[in-house]
Design an enzyme around this catalytic site. Structure first.
Site, PDB file in Angstrom:
ATOM      1  N   ASN A   7       0.822  -1.074  -0.067  1.00 39.33           N
ATOM      2  CA  ASN A   7      -0.083   0.169  -0.143  1.00 39.33           C
ATOM      3  C   ASN A   7       0.996   1.153   0.065  1.00 39.33           C
ATOM      4  O   ASN A   7       1.552   1.773   1.003  1.00 39.33           O
ATOM      5  CB  ASN A   7      -0.770  -0.055   1.192  1.00 39.33           C
ATOM      6  CG  ASN A   7      -1.898   1.070   1.203  1.00 39.33           C
ATOM      7  OD1 ASN A   7      -1.855   2.010   0.382  1.00 39.33           O
ATOM      8  ND2 ASN A   7      -2.801   1.169   2.347  1.00 39.33           N
ATOM      9  N   ARG A  87      -2.336  -2.044  -3.710  1.00 39.03           N
ATOM     10  CA  ARG A  87      -3.452  -1.461  -3.470  1.00 39.03           C
ATOM     11  C   ARG A  87      -3.857  -0.151  -4.417  1.00 39.03           C
ATOM     12  O   ARG A  87      -2.682   0.555  -4.424  1.00 39.03           O
ATOM     13  CB  ARG A  87      -3.649  -0.669  -2.240  1.00 39.03           C
ATOM     14  CG  ARG A  87      -4.994   0.076  -1.945  1.00 39.03           C
ATOM     15  CD  ARG A  87      -5.009   0.575  -0.625  1.00 39.03           C
ATOM     16  NE  ARG A  87      -6.128   1.468  -0.343  1.00 39.03           N
ATOM     17  CZ  ARG A  87      -6.278   2.364   0.197  1.00 39.03           C
ATOM     18  NH1 ARG A  87      -5.205   3.178   0.896  1.00 39.03           N
ATOM     19  NH2 ARG A  87      -7.370   2.955   0.448  1.00 39.03           N
ATOM     20  N   HIS A 176     -13.447   1.739  -0.190  1.00 42.22           N
ATOM     21  CA  HIS A 176     -13.285   0.632   0.830  1.00 42.22           C
ATOM     22  C   HIS A 176     -13.968  -0.677  -0.077  1.00 42.22           C
ATOM     23  O   HIS A 176     -14.169  -1.630   0.816  1.00 42.22           O
ATOM     24  CB  HIS A 176     -14.300   0.737   2.036  1.00 42.22           C
ATOM     25  CG  HIS A 176     -13.633   1.863   2.975  1.00 42.22           C
ATOM     26  ND1 HIS A 176     -14.581   2.355   3.785  1.00 42.22           N
ATOM     27  CD2 HIS A 176     -12.529   1.951   3.278  1.00 42.22           C
ATOM     28  CE1 HIS A 176     -13.733   3.509   4.305  1.00 42.22           C
ATOM     29  NE2 HIS A 176     -12.510   3.412   4.211  1.00 42.22           N
ATOM     30  N   GLY A 204     -14.192   2.843  10.349  1.00 41.00           N
ATOM     31  CA  GLY A 204     -12.970   3.084  10.811  1.00 41.00           C
ATOM     32  C   GLY A 204     -12.977   4.560  11.025  1.00 41.00           C
ATOM     33  O   GLY A 204     -13.889   5.267  11.536  1.00 41.00           O
ATOM     34  N   ASN A 205     -11.513   5.177  11.096  1.00 45.49           N
ATOM     35  CA  ASN A 205     -11.721   6.587  10.861  1.00 45.49           C
ATOM     36  C   ASN A 205     -12.340   7.119   9.480  1.00 45.49           C
ATOM     37  O   ASN A 205     -13.130   7.865   9.649  1.00 45.49           O
ATOM     38  CB  ASN A 205     -10.077   6.916  10.864  1.00 45.49           C
ATOM     39  CG  ASN A 205      -9.785   8.489  10.717  1.00 45.49           C
ATOM     40  OD1 ASN A 205     -10.571   9.168  11.624  1.00 45.49           O
ATOM     41  ND2 ASN A 205      -8.930   9.077  10.138  1.00 45.49           N
ATOM     42  N   GLY A 206     -12.002   6.571   8.696  1.00 43.73           N
ATOM     43  CA  GLY A 206     -12.871   6.408   7.354  1.00 43.73           C
ATOM     44  C   GLY A 206     -13.946   5.492   7.537  1.00 43.73           C
ATOM     45  O   GLY A 206     -13.707   4.481   7.898  1.00 43.73           O
ATOM     46  N   ARG A 235     -14.125  13.418   8.507  1.00 41.57           N
ATOM     47  CA  ARG A 235     -14.958  13.892   7.277  1.00 41.57           C
ATOM     48  C   ARG A 235     -16.607  14.010   7.702  1.00 41.57           C
ATOM     49  O   ARG A 235     -16.982  13.257   8.375  1.00 41.57           O
ATOM     50  CB  ARG A 235     -14.777  12.909   6.055  1.00 41.57           C
ATOM     51  CG  ARG A 235     -13.645  12.692   5.522  1.00 41.57           C
ATOM     52  CD  ARG A 235     -13.560  11.859   4.420  1.00 41.57           C
ATOM     53  NE  ARG A 235     -12.229  11.356   3.935  1.00 41.57           N
ATOM     54  CZ  ARG A 235     -11.648  10.078   3.764  1.00 41.57           C
ATOM     55  NH1 ARG A 235     -12.610   9.164   4.108  1.00 41.57           N
ATOM     56  NH2 ARG A 235     -10.306   9.752   3.580  1.00 41.57           N
ATOM     57  N   ASP A 277     -10.949  10.670  17.286  1.00 41.59           N
ATOM     58  CA  ASP A 277     -10.643   9.199  17.796  1.00 41.59           C
ATOM     59  C   ASP A 277     -11.789   8.772  18.472  1.00 41.59           C
ATOM     60  O   ASP A 277     -12.082   9.535  19.520  1.00 41.59           O
ATOM     61  CB  ASP A 277      -9.328   9.075  18.493  1.00 41.59           C
ATOM     62  CG  ASP A 277      -8.875   7.568  18.712  1.00 41.59           C
ATOM     63  OD1 ASP A 277      -7.856   7.213  18.067  1.00 41.59           O
ATOM     64  OD2 ASP A 277      -9.718   6.899  19.208  1.00 41.59           O
ATOM     65  N   ARG A 279     -12.298   6.683  20.637  1.00 41.38           N
ATOM     66  CA  ARG A 279     -11.918   6.247  22.176  1.00 41.38           C
ATOM     67  C   ARG A 279     -11.850   7.468  23.031  1.00 41.38           C
ATOM     68  O   ARG A 279     -12.452   7.559  24.105  1.00 41.38           O
ATOM     69  CB  ARG A 279     -10.411   5.689  22.179  1.00 41.38           C
ATOM     70  CG  ARG A 279     -10.501   4.227  21.852  1.00 41.38           C
ATOM     71  CD  ARG A 279      -9.155   3.865  21.613  1.00 41.38           C
ATOM     72  NE  ARG A 279      -8.440   4.560  20.336  1.00 41.38           N
ATOM     73  CZ  ARG A 279      -7.514   3.780  19.619  1.00 41.38           C
ATOM     74  NH1 ARG A 279      -6.912   2.682  19.843  1.00 41.38           N
ATOM     75  NH2 ARG A 279      -7.083   4.490  18.820  1.00 41.38           N
ATOM     76  N   GLY A 325     -11.720  -0.113  12.508  1.00 40.70           N
ATOM     77  CA  GLY A 325     -11.389   0.353  13.927  1.00 40.70           C
ATOM     78  C   GLY A 325     -12.443   0.347  14.767  1.00 40.70           C
ATOM     79  O   GLY A 325     -12.661  -0.114  15.957  1.00 40.70           O
ATOM     80  N   GLY A 327     -15.954  -0.218  14.160  1.00 37.44           N
ATOM     81  CA  GLY A 327     -16.788  -1.524  14.028  1.00 37.44           C
ATOM     82  C   GLY A 327     -16.401  -2.930  14.774  1.00 37.44           C
ATOM     83  O   GLY A 327     -17.035  -3.473  15.268  1.00 37.44           O
ATOM     84  N   ASN A 329     -14.474  -2.568  17.508  1.00 40.55           N
ATOM     85  CA  ASN A 329     -13.808  -2.678  18.780  1.00 40.55           C
ATOM     86  C   ASN A 329     -14.864  -1.824  19.712  1.00 40.55           C
ATOM     87  O   ASN A 329     -14.787  -1.961  20.853  1.00 40.55           O
ATOM     88  CB  ASN A 329     -12.557  -1.763  18.872  1.00 40.55           C
ATOM     89  CG  ASN A 329     -11.378  -2.608  18.425  1.00 40.55           C
ATOM     90  OD1 ASN A 329     -11.134  -3.740  18.819  1.00 40.55           O
ATOM     91  ND2 ASN A 329     -10.890  -1.969  17.055  1.00 40.55           N
ATOM     92  N   GLU A 378      -7.587  -6.251   4.311  1.00 41.89           N
ATOM     93  CA  GLU A 378      -7.530  -5.856   2.927  1.00 41.89           C
ATOM     94  C   GLU A 378      -6.073  -6.405   2.425  1.00 41.89           C
ATOM     95  O   GLU A 378      -6.138  -6.705   1.207  1.00 41.89           O
ATOM     96  CB  GLU A 378      -7.637  -4.283   3.027  1.00 41.89           C
ATOM     97  CG  GLU A 378      -9.035  -3.632   3.093  1.00 41.89           C
ATOM     98  CD  GLU A 378      -9.102  -2.230   3.753  1.00 41.89           C
ATOM     99  OE1 GLU A 378      -8.541  -2.172   4.747  1.00 41.89           O
ATOM    100  OE2 GLU A 378      -9.802  -1.515   3.076  1.00 41.89           O
TER     101      GLU A 378
HETATM  102  P1  ADP Z   1      -8.460   3.980   9.230  1.00 45.57           P
HETATM  103  O1  ADP Z   1      -9.626   4.392   8.266  1.00 45.57           O
HETATM  104  O2  ADP Z   1      -7.403   5.030   9.598  1.00 45.57           O
HETATM  105  O3  ADP Z   1      -7.784   2.503   8.835  1.00 45.57           O
HETATM  106  P2  ADP Z   1      -9.166   2.261  11.666  1.00 45.57           P
HETATM  107  O4  ADP Z   1     -10.247   1.200  10.970  1.00 45.57           O
HETATM  108  O5  ADP Z   1      -7.761   1.906  12.050  1.00 45.57           O
HETATM  109  O6  ADP Z   1      -8.956   3.668  10.626  1.00 45.57           O
HETATM  110  O7  ADP Z   1     -10.190   2.677  12.669  1.00 45.57           O
HETATM  111  C1  ADP Z   1      -9.664   3.933  13.631  1.00 45.57           C
HETATM  112  C2  ADP Z   1     -10.826   4.342  14.653  1.00 45.57           C
HETATM  113  O8  ADP Z   1     -10.975   3.013  15.319  1.00 45.57           O
HETATM  114  C3  ADP Z   1     -10.416   5.255  15.421  1.00 45.57           C
HETATM  115  O9  ADP Z   1     -11.420   6.271  15.541  1.00 45.57           O
HETATM  116  C4  ADP Z   1     -10.212   4.571  16.962  1.00 45.57           C
HETATM  117  O10 ADP Z   1     -10.383   5.355  17.993  1.00 45.57           O
HETATM  118  C5  ADP Z   1     -11.321   3.521  16.704  1.00 45.57           C
HETATM  119  N1  ADP Z   1     -10.880   2.449  17.764  1.00 45.57           N
HETATM  120  C6  ADP Z   1      -9.702   1.567  17.732  1.00 45.57           C
HETATM  121  N2  ADP Z   1      -9.986   0.735  18.961  1.00 45.57           N
HETATM  122  C7  ADP Z   1     -10.955   1.080  19.515  1.00 45.57           C
HETATM  123  C8  ADP Z   1     -11.538   0.709  20.684  1.00 45.57           C
HETATM  124  N3  ADP Z   1     -11.107  -0.379  21.581  1.00 45.57           N
HETATM  125  N4  ADP Z   1     -12.665   1.341  21.120  1.00 45.57           N
HETATM  126  C9  ADP Z   1     -13.506   2.099  20.311  1.00 45.57           C
HETATM  127  N5  ADP Z   1     -13.024   2.721  19.164  1.00 45.57           N
HETATM  128  C10 ADP Z   1     -11.650   1.975  18.745  1.00 45.57           C
END
Ligand code: ADP
Length: 391
Positions: A7, A87, A176, A204-206, A235, A277, A279, A325, A327, A329, A378
């Protein structure tokens, strides 16, 4: 059979080396600050190797990567690498699947690169660097958009002058796709079924949500770019574009500034004023911070709205899957989303929902829709496509 999954970003190059016999990751790592100064991190055998090294271009990063694969004893010879999968962010309507790179593919990539000016040229630098360093090893390109090419015209067109589509390629492409395809294929295998209605939530973040029927994408929430759809870390997701001129005028901003605000300073970060974030947002909600609570409500609401829309579009749903991230966690986001969808007959098992980063069925046996958490991969999907094409 060893395959590299790559990537390449504008100043970085991430890699995973897979042993395709058991799909295990032999080594992985990141080359970063390419064109600035340069550094790498490589994980292998439970150890992390780090170093600052000058990286002028992606070619330098690839050469050092290959040298390290040998010197750290990750492979005995570079001949063990049988294919390199890359990618690529935007494949437009030119690519509806992964392909082996040849001159014609490179020409096509060149012709569409301005559709993702921050990403595609960087992806191409990665491919060119491997073509130079390993001239006898096939390169494969895997597109974030390809899975969404099965959308019908009435779905992917915007209700804007038709000439914009004809002349400038203005339409929904989505993103995605590799993740949504991974979720679809994983469920197909897990459920031992290939005909089912799925709403795949990559959060995730996206973040994007995709409606899948019998293995094919029917609609997806991201649009011409990844700015559209649900609310994300930074976003905005969908907005009314007419809100832009008054802000531009008041803040003396041009269109690029304001699009940057929508991409980088909106979403969870913009609305909460705390962080992008999840968290941090969850922690602030627990402390009773009102704007954090408002932000969380809006975030969950946007996801719920898309799931509800796709439920109707698909004529019901067999499975809702959460990944990426948030979804994978956040039990609380999953619970709030599913609670909002209670009228669809969804019931969550609170104990099962207390899962982080692992595959799990989180709905109760009497839930009308099965709800799963499935960690996405991915990189593995890229390696699988590479193996399939070079066979
Ligand atoms: P990207 O789109 O950058 O690949 P990720 O799929 O890694 O992003 O997701 C990042 C997001 O996942 C962040 O908002 C982060 O806070 C959230 N995240 C990661 N671990 C946890 C957790 N244990 N509880 C809640 N949110 C989490």
């Amino acid at each position: 059979m060893k395959i590299l999954s790559i990537n390449a970003g504008s100043s970085s190059l991430k890699f995973s080396l897979f042993n395709m016999k058991d799909e295990s990751v032999i080594a992985s790592g990141l080359f970063e600050r390419i064109g600035i100064d340069g550094a790498y991190k490589i994980k292998f055998n439970g150890k992390e190797y780090k170093e600052n090294v000058p990286l002028k271009t992606h070619v330098d990063a690839v050469n050092i990567l290959l040298e390290k694969l040998i010197s750290l004893n990750i492979v005995k010879s570079l001949d063990e690498i049988e294919g390199v999968g890359h990618r690529v962010v935007q494949g437009k309507d030119v690519f509806d699947r992964s392909v082996i790179v040849d001159d014609e593919v490179m020409q096509k990539l060149e012709s569409i690169k301005h559709f993702a000016p921050l990403h595609n040229p960087a992806n191409m630098h990665g491919i060119e660097a491997f073509m130079k360093a390993l001239p006898n090893v096939p390169n494969i390109v895997v597109f974030d958009t390809a899975f969404h090419q099965t959308m019908e015209k009435e779905t992917f067109l915007y209700p804007v002058p038709y000439e914009w589509y004809e002349k400038y390629g203005i339409r929904k492409y989505g993103a995605h796709g590799t993740s949504h395809r991974y979720i679809t294929e994983t469920l197909t295998e897990m459920l031992n079924m290939d005909k089912f209605k799925l709403i795949s939530c990559h959060i995730g973040n996206g973040a994007s949500i995709t409606a899948v029927k019998d293995g094919k994408c029917v609609d997806t929430s991201m649009g011409f770019t990844p700015l559209a759809g649900v609310m994300m870390g930074t976003r905005s997701g969908d907005i009314d574009p007419s809100l832009l001129p008054p802000v531009m005028e008041a803040e003396n901003k041009n269109i690029n500034d304001i699009i940057n605000d929508l991409n980088k300073h909106s979403g969870i970060l913009g609305l909460s004023g705390i962080s992008s974030d999840m968290r941090d947002l969850e922690a602030a909600c627990k402390k009773g911070n009102e704007r954090a609570i408002l932000t969380m409500k809006k975030y969950v609401r946007r996801i719920t709205d898309y799931i509800a829309q796709y439920y109707v579009l698909l004529g019901g749903a067999d499975v809702i899957a959460f990944t990426a991230g948030v979804g994978e966690n956040s039990s609380s986001v999953r619970k709030m989303v599913c609670d909002n969808l209670v009228s669809l007959g969804i019931k969550i098992d609170e104990k099962q929902n207390n899962v982080h980063g692992k595959t799990a069925l989180i709905s109760t046996p009497d839930s009308k829709i099965k709800v799963y958490v499935i960690p996405t991969d991915e990189e593995l999907m890229i390696a699988r496509d590479t193996l399939e094409l070079i066979k």
